[in-house]
Design an enzyme around this catalytic site. Sequence first.
Site, mmCIF file in Angstrom:
data_model
loop_
_atom_site.group_PDB
_atom_site.id
_atom_site.type_symbol
_atom_site.label_atom_id
_atom_site.label_comp_id
_atom_site.label_asym_id
_atom_site.label_seq_id
_atom_site.Cartn_x
_atom_site.Cartn_y
_atom_site.Cartn_z
ATOM 1 N N GLN A 91 0.571 -1.101 0.053
ATOM 2 C CA GLN A 91 -0.109 0.093 0.043
ATOM 3 C C GLN A 91 0.761 1.213 -0.010
ATOM 4 O O GLN A 91 0.438 2.288 -0.238
ATOM 5 C CB GLN A 91 -0.947 0.077 1.236
ATOM 6 C CG GLN A 91 -1.728 -1.034 1.310
ATOM 7 C CD GLN A 91 -2.689 -1.147 2.633
ATOM 8 O OE1 GLN A 91 -3.631 -0.700 2.709
ATOM 9 N NE2 GLN A 91 -2.027 -1.887 3.642
ATOM 10 N N HIS A 109 -1.349 1.064 -4.464
ATOM 11 C CA HIS A 109 -1.829 2.851 -4.407
ATOM 12 C C HIS A 109 -0.801 3.875 -5.195
ATOM 13 O O HIS A 109 -0.871 5.084 -4.861
ATOM 14 C CB HIS A 109 -1.733 3.056 -3.028
ATOM 15 C CG HIS A 109 -2.704 2.358 -1.915
ATOM 16 N ND1 HIS A 109 -2.962 2.397 -0.766
ATOM 17 C CD2 HIS A 109 -4.059 1.687 -2.601
ATOM 18 C CE1 HIS A 109 -3.762 1.741 -0.309
ATOM 19 N NE2 HIS A 109 -4.567 1.387 -1.152
ATOM 20 N N GLY A 175 2.708 -4.569 9.068
ATOM 21 C CA GLY A 175 2.633 -3.082 9.368
ATOM 22 C C GLY A 175 1.328 -2.356 8.651
ATOM 23 O O GLY A 175 1.527 -1.048 8.282
#
Length: 233
Positions: A91, A109, A175
């Site tokens: 991401q 993203h 994470g």
Amino acid sequence: MTEFERIVILTGAGISAESGIDTFRSAGGLWEQHRVEDVATPEGFARNPDLVLGFYDARREALANAAPNPAHLALARLEREFSGDLLLVTQNVDDLHERGGSARVLHMHGELKSALCQSCETRSRWERTMLDRPPCPVCRAPTLRPDVVWFGEMPYQMGRITRALEACDLFVSIGTSGAVYPAAGFVQEARANGAATLELNLEPSEGSHFFSESRHGAAGQLVPEWVDEVLRG
């Protein structure tokens, strides 16, 4: 750890935090300095393009001073030495996975070091400022924007990600906050198709209860330990 053949790994802001990259949701993070609506939506860009371009120029400049940490390096080692299929989905819009040695990274993203031309829709590698409205390298129109997926826009390569989640026998989230969809739903997709699921995170995410196993601590410690387990079989 049981031997796996097809692994999908999702990484989020937490894996880069140890490299000095600001996370969005932590105390003092980027969202406390800027409103989401102002810097991470198509509407915000239309309303105040200078603010948005300046925001991403600053992030691009900060990225130049960051370096991959042991978690990035461990995932690159896994890519090199794992004998099965591996898909690394991030991401993050930074390039720390690539600089750490990973060659097959899917940026769902987008990327800070990429520019998207709104006139010809061409993507170009980009390291410089956009605030001064440089021309597109292809069509020469001064209509570049950051090649970053904003809220309200569709993440990249969702078809490929979905197919990988359907086929994998292990899904690992590293994470991530578990708060942003569609990525927050990946664990449920993988579980529905029979995959084992593992969370490696500093603290329990919003979706921790969906994982069959969760380990909490710094990515720089947890990820290398887990990679060692996988490669030992």
